[in-house]
Design a protein around this motif. Structure first.
Motif, PDB file in Angstrom:
ATOM      1  N   GLY A 204      -2.453 -47.596  -0.231  1.00  0.00           N
ATOM      2  CA  GLY A 204      -2.720 -46.153  -0.931  1.00  0.00           C
ATOM      3  C   GLY A 204      -3.742 -44.976  -0.166  1.00  0.00           C
ATOM      4  O   GLY A 204      -3.695 -43.781  -0.661  1.00  0.00           O
ATOM      5  N   LEU A 205      -4.374 -45.630   0.626  1.00  0.00           N
ATOM      6  CA  LEU A 205      -5.431 -44.821   1.400  1.00  0.00           C
ATOM      7  C   LEU A 205      -4.917 -44.686   2.850  1.00  0.00           C
ATOM      8  O   LEU A 205      -5.555 -44.219   3.670  1.00  0.00           O
ATOM      9  N   ASP A 206      -3.631 -44.813   3.237  1.00  0.00           N
ATOM     10  CA  ASP A 206      -3.244 -45.036   4.490  1.00  0.00           C
ATOM     11  C   ASP A 206      -3.300 -43.570   5.174  1.00  0.00           C
ATOM     12  O   ASP A 206      -3.670 -43.366   6.459  1.00  0.00           O
ATOM     13  N   ASP A 207      -3.086 -42.346   4.519  1.00  0.00           N
ATOM     14  CA  ASP A 207      -3.459 -41.007   5.279  1.00  0.00           C
ATOM     15  C   ASP A 207      -4.655 -40.763   5.485  1.00  0.00           C
ATOM     16  O   ASP A 207      -4.903 -40.386   6.582  1.00  0.00           O
ATOM     17  N   THR A 208      -5.746 -41.376   4.835  1.00  0.00           N
ATOM     18  CA  THR A 208      -7.222 -41.321   5.144  1.00  0.00           C
ATOM     19  C   THR A 208      -7.393 -42.015   6.137  1.00  0.00           C
ATOM     20  O   THR A 208      -8.250 -41.678   7.131  1.00  0.00           O
ATOM     21  N   MET A 209      -6.877 -43.226   6.350  1.00  0.00           N
ATOM     22  CA  MET A 209      -7.392 -44.050   7.421  1.00  0.00           C
ATOM     23  C   MET A 209      -6.706 -43.736   8.518  1.00  0.00           C
ATOM     24  O   MET A 209      -7.233 -43.845   9.702  1.00  0.00           O
ATOM     25  N   GLU A 210      -5.415 -43.246   8.529  1.00  0.00           N
ATOM     26  CA  GLU A 210      -4.762 -42.593   9.788  1.00  0.00           C
ATOM     27  C   GLU A 210      -5.552 -41.417  10.490  1.00  0.00           C
ATOM     28  O   GLU A 210      -5.774 -41.208  11.523  1.00  0.00           O
ATOM     29  N   LEU A 211      -6.096 -40.685   9.387  1.00  0.00           N
ATOM     30  CA  LEU A 211      -7.193 -39.551   9.828  1.00  0.00           C
ATOM     31  C   LEU A 211      -8.082 -40.150  10.505  1.00  0.00           C
ATOM     32  O   LEU A 211      -8.493 -39.530  11.906  1.00  0.00           O
ATOM     33  N   ARG A 213      -8.445 -43.321  11.899  1.00  0.00           N
ATOM     34  CA  ARG A 213      -8.155 -43.911  13.178  1.00  0.00           C
ATOM     35  C   ARG A 213      -7.711 -43.065  14.392  1.00  0.00           C
ATOM     36  O   ARG A 213      -8.310 -43.100  15.568  1.00  0.00           O
ATOM     37  N   SER A 214      -6.930 -41.859  14.041  1.00  0.00           N
ATOM     38  CA  SER A 214      -6.302 -41.081  15.185  1.00  0.00           C
ATOM     39  C   SER A 214      -7.828 -40.421  15.847  1.00  0.00           C
ATOM     40  O   SER A 214      -7.578 -40.191  17.136  1.00  0.00           O
ATOM     41  N   ALA A 218      -8.893 -40.979  19.777  1.00  0.00           N
ATOM     42  CA  ALA A 218      -8.864 -39.864  20.702  1.00  0.00           C
ATOM     43  C   ALA A 218     -10.238 -39.570  21.272  1.00  0.00           C
ATOM     44  O   ALA A 218     -10.397 -39.158  22.349  1.00  0.00           O
ATOM     45  N   LEU A 219     -11.328 -40.039  20.470  1.00  0.00           N
ATOM     46  CA  LEU A 219     -12.820 -39.833  20.989  1.00  0.00           C
ATOM     47  C   LEU A 219     -13.019 -40.946  21.996  1.00  0.00           C
ATOM     48  O   LEU A 219     -14.074 -40.925  22.759  1.00  0.00           O
ATOM     49  N   SER A 225     -11.120 -52.341  13.544  1.00  0.00           N
ATOM     50  CA  SER A 225     -10.598 -52.553  12.217  1.00  0.00           C
ATOM     51  C   SER A 225     -10.989 -51.453  11.168  1.00  0.00           C
ATOM     52  O   SER A 225     -12.022 -50.891  11.385  1.00  0.00           O
ATOM     53  N   LEU A 226     -10.002 -51.183  10.166  1.00  0.00           N
ATOM     54  CA  LEU A 226     -10.306 -50.325   9.256  1.00  0.00           C
ATOM     55  C   LEU A 226     -10.108 -51.100   8.000  1.00  0.00           C
ATOM     56  O   LEU A 226      -8.994 -51.663   7.696  1.00  0.00           O
TER      57      LEU A 226
END
Length: 479
Positions: A204-211, A213-214, A218-219, A225-226
């Motif tokens: 349910g929070l995948d969009d936030t987690m992917e934001l 993570r990516s 990138a940094l 883990s998340l």
């Protein structure tokens, strides 16, 4: 005229090489802006943004900043009389809001994935005569790391950080909401909480987690883990181990990146320990630490025999952490809010005790014979802590234990019942404990401890002047 860096010989040979690489990267990537930032006394990034051509020059010239930034509390209020004689400090260079100089550490260079054609550099702070600022927290940790290296070991740490992310509903930017500080944003939940580690909640929070993570990948952060944590809208990230000052640098970049990328996407991220929301769970920062032998690269905490929790060296280090556990709490939990977390049977410690794989203890010892990941997890920290001060307190405490061969005693299998020194229950108590620890004051610097406690006292004084909602509800109608 020679540059600030050249005049005072501030770069090592490695930094000279990295500075040239950064200049080449700025040109090759056609960056337009570079942010120069330093971690202030609270572990908040402050700095200036330069256009690319000026940024390349500033790698050697440094960037001037007003010294009043070092005199502010968490409301950004200046709490020293900077326009009086000496500016309220006992060393030169702080009167009248005079400048100090930020010098970038070229090894910290990043290109920010969320900001257009923008680079980022973390800086150290210097006085006008080229000496390190006595108030520079990154330099305090650098000194501790060097001292441990002289003993033959590298400091290794991994981060486990809890925080909250909400959906922004109202920015509260009406004129009436201004102030110092202003009214915080209005928010709503991303999750109701208490479906701890269920896959459904994560999805349910995948969009936030992917934001997140990516951005962090990138940094170049060593993300492992998340997790969706226990409380409403509470998350956790864990990171692989890094050495020396780098874990603290990563924590600075992590908090800044999470807050900025969330804000750009209609979210509000906070590392505040215990936000004022119903059914909240406090957020902690668990610091995993060990030592690595400089010659062999082996984990110096790994025990050699069955039945041992840590090597003899590791046990002495553990003894030092316990010896100075209460005194170092101020540096691990530096806000008034953070002390609302220390409650018995709450997955947060209430006394200076250690236990083998026990999450109720302040110091959780993990690993065993043959386990290269043998380590100590300190569970006392809150995620707002200045990472340089938190890590420095661990190093100085551990080194005291090593030198004096301190015995940590037996494992506390029932940590909330074991007789042990109680941790501070308030920010004033934590300040008093630090001031009473002659060893930590000497290692951190008496001047710095007095300065830091002065700022914290200013925050406490402001807190005590406010009439809380509890007081109003309790007494306004009754009396």
């Amino acid at each position: 005229m020679a540059s600030f860096v050249d005049r005072f010989g501030l770069f090592t040979a490695e930094q000279e090489l990295r500075a040239r690489e950064v200049a080449e990267r700025i040109a090759a990537d056609q960056l337009e802006l570079v942010r120069f930032a330093f971690a202030d006394q609270h572990g908040v990034l402050r700095g200036k943004t330069l256009v690319a051509s000026e940024a390349i020059s500033a790698l050697r010239s440094g960037v001037n900043m007003t010294s009043t930034l070092l005199a502010k509390d968490t409301a950004h209020k200046t709490v020293f009389p900077v326009f009086s004689a000496g500016g309220g400090f006992d060393f030169a260079g702080m009167q009248g809001g005079a400048d100090f100089t930020m010098v970038a550490d070229p090894a910290t260079f990043r290109v920010l994935p969320w900001a257009r054609k923008t680079g980022w550099l973390l800086c150290d702070t210097y006085m006008a005569d080229g000496t390190p600022s006595p108030l520079g927290t990154r330099q305090i940790l650098q000194r501790a790391v060097r001292e441990m290296q002289e003993l033959g070991y590298d400091f290794i740490a991994g981060l486990e950080v809890e925080f909250h992310v909400f959906r922004s509903e109202e920015k509260n930017l009406a004129l009436a909401h201004s102030g110092q500080p202003g009214l915080p944003p209005g928010v709503s939940l991303l999750s109701h909480g208490y479906q701890y580690l269920t896959e459904q909640r994560y999805d349910g929070l995948d969009d936030t987690m992917e934001l997140l993570r990516s951005t962090l990948v990138a940094l170049g952060l060593p993300l492992r883990s998340l997790e969706v944590e226990m409380g409403p809208s509470q998350l956790e990230l864990t990171f692989g181990p890094t050495a020396g000052v780098m874990p603290a640098d990563l924590m600075m970049l992590l908090r800044s990146a999470v807050k900025q990328v969330c804000a750009r996407n209609g979210l509000h991220a906070t590392f505040m320990c215990r936000p004022r929301i119903p059914n909240v769970c406090s957020s902690g920062w668990h610091l995993h630490q060990s030592l690595q032998a400089r010659g062999s690269g082996s984990n110096a905490f790994m025990p050699g025999q069955e039945g041992q929790a840590l090597s003899p060296l590791g046990m002495h280090y553990l003894g030092g952490l316990l010896e100075h556990g209460a005194a170092s709490t101020l540096l691990a939990s530096p806000t008034i809010n953070g002390y609302r977390r220390f409650r018995a049977h709450s997955l947060a410690p209430d006394r200076a005790a250690w236990g083998r794989d026990n999450r109720g203890a302040m110091l959780r010892v993990l690993g065993g014979p043959g386990d290269k990941g043998s380590r100590i997890e300190n569970r006392v920290g809150e995620p707002t802590a200045n990472p340089y001060l938190y890590l420095a307190s661990q190093l100085f405490s551990g080194m005291d234990g090593m030198r004096r061969q301190l015995d940590p005693g037996a494992s506390a299998d029932v940590p909330y019942e074991t007789p042990a020194e109680r941790l501070p229950r308030s920010l004033p108590d934590a300040m008093a404990r630090l001031k009473a620890d002659a060893y930590l004051c000497e290692r951190l610097g008496e001047r710095f401890v007095n300065y830091y406690c002065h700022i914290k006292q200013a925050e406490i004084d402001r807190f005590n002047l406010e009439v809380s909602e509890w007081e109003h509800r309790e007494y306004f109608d009754l009396f």
